[in-house]
Design an enzyme around this catalytic site. Sequence first.
Site, PDB file in Angstrom:
ATOM      1  N   SER A 193      18.186  21.325  74.223  1.00  0.00           N
ATOM      2  CA  SER A 193      19.596  21.253  73.720  1.00  0.00           C
ATOM      3  C   SER A 193      20.666  22.176  74.935  1.00  0.00           C
ATOM      4  O   SER A 193      20.468  23.356  75.541  1.00  0.00           O
ATOM      5  CB  SER A 193      19.701  22.223  72.568  1.00  0.00           C
ATOM      6  N   ASN A 197      14.478  30.962  67.328  1.00  0.00           N
ATOM      7  CA  ASN A 197      15.737  31.536  68.027  1.00  0.00           C
ATOM      8  C   ASN A 197      16.097  33.333  67.526  1.00  0.00           C
ATOM      9  O   ASN A 197      16.908  33.472  68.476  1.00  0.00           O
ATOM     10  CB  ASN A 197      17.341  30.656  67.211  1.00  0.00           C
ATOM     11  N   GLN A 248      15.001  26.938  72.407  1.00  0.00           N
ATOM     12  CA  GLN A 248      15.281  28.588  72.683  1.00  0.00           C
ATOM     13  C   GLN A 248      14.354  28.836  73.666  1.00  0.00           C
ATOM     14  O   GLN A 248      14.602  30.079  74.211  1.00  0.00           O
ATOM     15  CB  GLN A 248      14.831  29.168  71.885  1.00  0.00           C
ATOM     16  N   GLY A 252      20.407  19.827  70.602  1.00  0.00           N
ATOM     17  CA  GLY A 252      19.142  19.795  69.231  1.00  0.00           C
ATOM     18  C   GLY A 252      18.803  19.247  68.092  1.00  0.00           C
ATOM     19  O   GLY A 252      17.579  19.053  67.714  1.00  0.00           O
ATOM     20  N   THR A 253      19.471  19.295  67.308  1.00  0.00           N
ATOM     21  CA  THR A 253      19.667  18.997  66.013  1.00  0.00           C
ATOM     22  C   THR A 253      19.712  17.466  65.789  1.00  0.00           C
ATOM     23  O   THR A 253      18.769  17.006  65.361  1.00  0.00           O
ATOM     24  CB  THR A 253      20.789  18.778  65.056  1.00  0.00           C
ATOM     25  N   CYS A 264      24.562  29.676  62.860  1.00  0.00           N
ATOM     26  CA  CYS A 264      24.128  27.966  61.416  1.00  0.00           C
ATOM     27  C   CYS A 264      24.013  28.749  60.271  1.00  0.00           C
ATOM     28  O   CYS A 264      25.039  28.600  59.593  1.00  0.00           O
ATOM     29  CB  CYS A 264      23.611  26.841  62.196  1.00  0.00           C
ATOM     30  N   THR A 291      26.695   4.206  73.164  1.00  0.00           N
ATOM     31  CA  THR A 291      27.033   4.276  74.933  1.00  0.00           C
ATOM     32  C   THR A 291      26.829   6.144  75.420  1.00  0.00           C
ATOM     33  O   THR A 291      27.837   6.794  73.700  1.00  0.00           O
ATOM     34  CB  THR A 291      28.507   3.907  74.876  1.00  0.00           C
ATOM     35  N   HIS A 342      23.501  23.076  75.245  1.00  0.00           N
ATOM     36  CA  HIS A 342      24.635  24.398  75.449  1.00  0.00           C
ATOM     37  C   HIS A 342      24.033  25.660  75.232  1.00  0.00           C
ATOM     38  O   HIS A 342      23.702  26.917  75.339  1.00  0.00           O
ATOM     39  CB  HIS A 342      25.144  23.837  74.398  1.00  0.00           C
TER      40      HIS A 342
HETATM   41  N1  PLP Z   1      16.976  24.298  66.912  1.00  0.00           N
HETATM   42  C1  PLP Z   1      17.024  26.009  67.790  1.00  0.00           C
HETATM   43  C2  PLP Z   1      15.498  26.097  67.692  1.00  0.00           C
HETATM   44  C3  PLP Z   1      17.948  26.141  68.110  1.00  0.00           C
HETATM   45  O1  PLP Z   1      18.456  27.669  68.414  1.00  0.00           O
HETATM   46  C4  PLP Z   1      19.015  25.093  67.390  1.00  0.00           C
HETATM   47  C5  PLP Z   1      20.618  26.015  67.647  1.00  0.00           C
HETATM   48  O2  PLP Z   1      21.285  26.626  67.129  1.00  0.00           O
HETATM   49  C6  PLP Z   1      19.136  23.890  67.055  1.00  0.00           C
HETATM   50  C7  PLP Z   1      17.798  23.224  67.183  1.00  0.00           C
HETATM   51  C8  PLP Z   1      20.008  23.228  66.640  1.00  0.00           C
HETATM   52  O3  PLP Z   1      21.058  22.580  67.738  1.00  0.00           O
HETATM   53  P1  PLP Z   1      22.180  21.872  68.364  1.00  0.00           P
HETATM   54  O4  PLP Z   1      22.901  23.575  68.448  1.00  0.00           O
HETATM   55  O5  PLP Z   1      22.275  21.780  69.901  1.00  0.00           O
HETATM   56  O6  PLP Z   1      22.840  20.965  67.489  1.00  0.00           O
END
Ligand code: PLP
Length: 385
Positions: A199, A151, A179, A70-71, A325, A237, A201
């Site tokens: 994302s 989130n 989310q 996601g990031t 985070c 890759t 995970h």
């Molecule tokens: N965006 C939202 C709304 C999230 O909740 C998160 C993860 O907590 C992310 C982005 C980041 O995703 P990733 O953990 O895959 O980098």
Amino acid sequence: MRIYLDYNATAPVPPPVIDAVTVALRECYGNASSVHVVGQQAKGVLDEARSAVARLIGAEPSEIVFTAGGTESDNLAVRGVAEALESAGRRHLVVSAIEHEAVLNTAKALGKRGWTITILPVERTGVMVPAALASAIGDKTALVSLMLANNELGTIQPVAELAAMARARGALVHTDAVQAVGKVAVDVRALGVDLLTISGHKFGAPKGVGALWVRRGLTLQAQSTGGRQERGRRAGTENVPAIEGLRAAAEIVVRTLAADAPRIRGLRDRLESGILGLVPGAVVNGDPAARVPNTSNISFERVEGESLVIALDLEGIAVSTGSACSSGTLEPSHVLRAIGLSSSRVQSAIRFSLGPATTGAEIDRVLEVVPALVSRLRSRGGGRG
Ligand code: PLP
């Protein structure tokens, strides 16, 4: 019994996904860019996964860019559009006050490079206000980035309405759907956006894999430069086993979401009404209706949220105070502050987030434990006023 109610931080990986990743690790070790059979077998895994992820969100396979989560997808969307449109003189970006740090801090970094950033306020329910967006957008707005589901609160935003407004004014629209995917049905065409972040995970794939959906025809400046992988939009890759895990997890969601979502909503509602009935001074944060079905954010008056998280952990129950985070940083949640909660209500908030493996017996156990822990913390003065 260990009870995991922190699915918004990350989800456990279901056994069929573990099996798919393991097979790919063992058998699909080729480089997907190699011309030989071993390479083409890896390329086949990517093709299948691209189709599965596209099906999950109503997209075309060619519109899917695999990323490391996601990031990275948020960074690629925001910076990639900004850099592509910079020379056209559009240097204004709109983001909401409750975006994930992956969007907020990327916007702030662009702000340091001369971009104008507008941070959109949200209602006390955590819902964004279309009128506020209308007045924030101008001729120079390149991109509007508004998340689909939050989130911490689970609040679902009226993204289709907001996107239509922004696109009518000539801005591109990105939505962080990290989310939302796996919790509610997501369809990129119905949302009417240009870019959408996923994302893996958060819905059962391994960590470190995700995707950015990029509407066909949209120009994006790659953020990692190198080879021509992902049609020149993301060099490097590809992580074939993780992407195979993303495929398997996406297919499970497509198969099970319609039945799972109401069941999870029922458990969440039972948990929530149970807590509100059993614990005086407990109050739900966010919009009770416009929410993903798995999330409940509750403040417990006169209790320190972090203390309750630790006390619950000692009972084998995993929850969190907010985003994974930010927790542990002692920084009060920017989301709960943005919806105007008092500092005591912010400090006393706990997020319960359920998932496909959550059971009724687990909810019963939580309802047995929480009231006793809250009164113990209150009587010890372990809370705050
Ligand atoms: N965006 C939202 C709304 C999230 O909740 C998160 C993860 O907590 C992310 C982005 C980041 O995703 P990733 O953990 O895959 O980098």
